[in-house]
Design an enzyme around this catalytic site. Structure first.
Site, PDB file in Angstrom:
ATOM      1  N   ARG A   1      -4.361  -7.072 -20.390  1.00 39.86           N
ATOM      2  CA  ARG A   1      -5.342  -6.627 -21.387  1.00 39.86           C
ATOM      3  C   ARG A   1      -4.776  -5.553 -22.322  1.00 39.86           C
ATOM      4  O   ARG A   1      -5.361  -5.226 -23.332  1.00 39.86           O
ATOM      5  CB  ARG A   1      -6.670  -6.211 -20.746  1.00 39.86           C
ATOM      6  CG  ARG A   1      -6.666  -4.997 -19.901  1.00 39.86           C
ATOM      7  CD  ARG A   1      -7.917  -4.937 -19.054  1.00 39.86           C
ATOM      8  NE  ARG A   1      -9.156  -4.973 -19.823  1.00 39.86           N
ATOM      9  CZ  ARG A   1      -9.639  -3.978 -20.558  1.00 39.86           C
ATOM     10  NH1 ARG A   1      -8.967  -2.851 -20.632  1.00 39.86           N
ATOM     11  NH2 ARG A   1     -10.776  -4.098 -21.200  1.00 39.86           N
TER      12      ARG A   1
ATOM     13  N   GLU B   1       1.773  -8.149   8.760  1.00 41.89           N
ATOM     14  CA  GLU B   1       2.069  -6.718   8.933  1.00 41.89           C
ATOM     15  C   GLU B   1       2.846  -6.166   7.750  1.00 41.89           C
ATOM     16  O   GLU B   1       3.098  -4.979   7.639  1.00 41.89           O
ATOM     17  CB  GLU B   1       2.873  -6.485  10.217  1.00 41.89           C
ATOM     18  CG  GLU B   1       2.060  -6.507  11.486  1.00 41.89           C
ATOM     19  CD  GLU B   1       0.822  -5.613  11.411  1.00 41.89           C
ATOM     20  OE1 GLU B   1       0.978  -4.409  11.136  1.00 41.89           O
ATOM     21  OE2 GLU B   1      -0.290  -6.129  11.607  1.00 41.89           O
TER      22      GLU B   1
ATOM     23  N   PRO C   1       0.824  -1.215   0.000  1.00 42.65           N
ATOM     24  CA  PRO C   1       0.000   0.000   0.000  1.00 42.65           C
ATOM     25  C   PRO C   1       0.855   1.261   0.000  1.00 42.65           C
ATOM     26  O   PRO C   1       0.344   2.363  -0.220  1.00 42.65           O
ATOM     27  CB  PRO C   1      -0.813  -0.118   1.300  1.00 42.65           C
ATOM     28  CG  PRO C   1      -0.115  -1.126   2.135  1.00 42.65           C
ATOM     29  CD  PRO C   1       0.662  -2.016   1.220  1.00 42.65           C
TER      30      PRO C   1
ATOM     31  N   ASP D   1     -11.734   2.702 -23.725  1.00 47.64           N
ATOM     32  CA  ASP D   1     -11.944   2.509 -22.286  1.00 47.64           C
ATOM     33  C   ASP D   1     -11.593   3.759 -21.491  1.00 47.64           C
ATOM     34  O   ASP D   1     -10.797   4.581 -21.952  1.00 47.64           O
ATOM     35  CB  ASP D   1     -11.043   1.379 -21.769  1.00 47.64           C
ATOM     36  CG  ASP D   1     -11.630   0.012 -22.042  1.00 47.64           C
ATOM     37  OD1 ASP D   1     -12.832  -0.076 -22.301  1.00 47.64           O
ATOM     38  OD2 ASP D   1     -10.854  -0.962 -21.992  1.00 47.64           O
TER      39      ASP D   1
HETATM   40  N1  SAM Z   1       1.400  -2.730   7.523  1.00 42.86           N
HETATM   41  C1  SAM Z   1       1.326  -2.487   6.111  1.00 42.86           C
HETATM   42  C2  SAM Z   1       1.080  -0.999   5.878  1.00 42.86           C
HETATM   43  O1  SAM Z   1       0.274  -0.415   6.612  1.00 42.86           O
HETATM   44  O2  SAM Z   1       1.673  -0.436   4.960  1.00 42.86           O
HETATM   45  C3  SAM Z   1       0.174  -3.222   5.492  1.00 42.86           C
HETATM   46  C4  SAM Z   1       0.411  -4.690   5.348  1.00 42.86           C
HETATM   47  S1  SAM Z   1      -0.916  -5.493   4.516  1.00 42.86           S
HETATM   48  C5  SAM Z   1      -1.956  -5.941   5.836  1.00 42.86           C
HETATM   49  C6  SAM Z   1      -0.212  -7.018   4.014  1.00 42.86           C
HETATM   50  C7  SAM Z   1       0.214  -7.071   2.560  1.00 42.86           C
HETATM   51  O3  SAM Z   1      -0.897  -6.865   1.715  1.00 42.86           O
HETATM   52  C8  SAM Z   1       1.235  -6.068   2.113  1.00 42.86           C
HETATM   53  O4  SAM Z   1       2.548  -6.476   2.434  1.00 42.86           O
HETATM   54  C9  SAM Z   1       1.008  -6.005   0.617  1.00 42.86           C
HETATM   55  O5  SAM Z   1       1.711  -7.033  -0.076  1.00 42.86           O
HETATM   56  C10 SAM Z   1      -0.471  -6.270   0.497  1.00 42.86           C
HETATM   57  N2  SAM Z   1      -1.266  -5.047   0.297  1.00 42.86           N
HETATM   58  C11 SAM Z   1      -2.130  -4.511   1.176  1.00 42.86           C
HETATM   59  N3  SAM Z   1      -2.708  -3.420   0.681  1.00 42.86           N
HETATM   60  C12 SAM Z   1      -2.224  -3.255  -0.563  1.00 42.86           C
HETATM   61  C13 SAM Z   1      -2.439  -2.296  -1.592  1.00 42.86           C
HETATM   62  N4  SAM Z   1      -3.268  -1.280  -1.426  1.00 42.86           N
HETATM   63  N5  SAM Z   1      -1.768  -2.443  -2.759  1.00 42.86           N
HETATM   64  C14 SAM Z   1      -0.922  -3.455  -2.925  1.00 42.86           C
HETATM   65  N6  SAM Z   1      -0.661  -4.394  -1.991  1.00 42.86           N
HETATM   66  C15 SAM Z   1      -1.299  -4.301  -0.821  1.00 42.86           C
END
Ligand code: SAM
Length: 262
Positions: A155, A117, A90, A170
């Site tokens: 795509r 996490e 994220p 699109d």
């Molecule tokens: N503690 C992290 C933070 O707040 O930045 C979030 C960890 S999340 C619960 C677990 C995993 O989900 C991340 O390591 C990532 O690979 C994936 N993930 C969660 N949200 C994402 C997003 N918006 N885009 C891409 N990957 C995401």
């Protein structure tokens, strides 16, 4: 194009590989998706991929060693080629149509799916070449995000969509050379199909006129107006003609006129 997905849940991808676009793209050989179980790169009896965070706090963190081993094993398959290694996070740069376009240009892409996490920061700093987020929200794992990245990039590959024209119409279809993160087209225009009248709601007449030029102009204006109303940020990087700018300005003025004068 080859996607190498590193995950603790390879089975997660079964449904997307068995349906729709990714199924067709893999069946036709345009795309290869290889799923790598992160636990295969562990070196202990319990196949441990995570550990408690240094400094305390809730949850578990993916250890760096299995992820480094997995990526290094992939690199050793083709030591002479360089390919992006994307950590889904994220905290990464936002996936946009421009970024999807950029990713679709590479022959091979490694996608690392985190969980819990997150992933030991040394992966982001010393192994991944890119971090991508699919939006400003937090998922429980990177698998859904990896699936989104694969679908969005696939795509855009030549020959994958039956009708390339539909891709060009699109929402967000690329129409400028701004940087990938901010490179978008307009939102798509509205679409209608039969019946021409449904519960007193009529299809706009111009679409029934058979006048292709009128229809093209109507669609473009609808796309412009929708974009201006819902996502004005997209207009900043969309090349517009002088007439289109003027027309948008007139919309803006009309919007700000007092109600009595409308
Ligand atoms: N503690 C992290 C933070 O707040 O930045 C979030 C960890 S999340 C619960 C677990 C995993 O989900 C991340 O390591 C990532 O690979 C994936 N993930 C969660 N949200 C994402 C997003 N918006 N885009 C891409 N990957 C995401």
């Amino acid at each position: 194009m080859t996607f190498d997905v590193i995950t603790i849940f390879p089975e997660f991808f079964r449904s997307i590989l068995d349906h729709g676009l990714l199924k067709r793209a893999t069946a036709s050989g345009r795309v290869t998706i290889r799923l790598h179980d992160l636990r295969d790169y562990t070196d202990d009896r319990h196949r441990t991929v995570d550990d408690r965070p240094f400094g305390g706090g809730p949850g578990m963190v993916f250890k760096p060693e299995p992820i480094f081993r997995a990526v290094e094993a992939l690199r050793s398959e083709a030591p002479e080629t360089v390919f992006p290694v994307v950590l889904l996070s994220p905290q990464g740069r936002l996936l946009t149509q421009g970024v999807a376009e950029e990713l679709s240009q590479v022959a091979r892409l490694v996608l690392i799916c985190g969980r819990y996490e997150g992933v030991d920061e040394r992966v982001a700093q010393n192994l991944a070449t890119d971090e991508i987020s699919i939006g400003d929200f937090v998922l429980s794992g990177g698998e859904l995000a990896a699936a989104v990245v694969m679908e969005a990039a696939t795509r855009l590959l030549p020959g994958v969509l039956g009708n390339a024209e539909s891709r060009e119409q699109d929402s967000f279809a690329i129409s400028s050379d701004a940087p990938a993160e901010v490179r978008h087209g307009l939102l798509d225009c509205p679409h209608y199909t039969r019946p021409a009248e449904f519960r007193d709601w009529k299809v706009p007449e111009v679409l029934l006129s058979g006048d292709h030029e009128q229809i093209r102009q109507w669609r473009r204006r609808q796309a412009l107006e929708k974009t201006w109303r819902r996502r004005p940020d997209l207009l900043a990087h969309t090349p517009l003609s002088g007439a289109e700018r003027q027309w948008l300005e007139s919309l803006q003025c009309a919007e700000h006129e007092p109600v009595s004068r409308k």
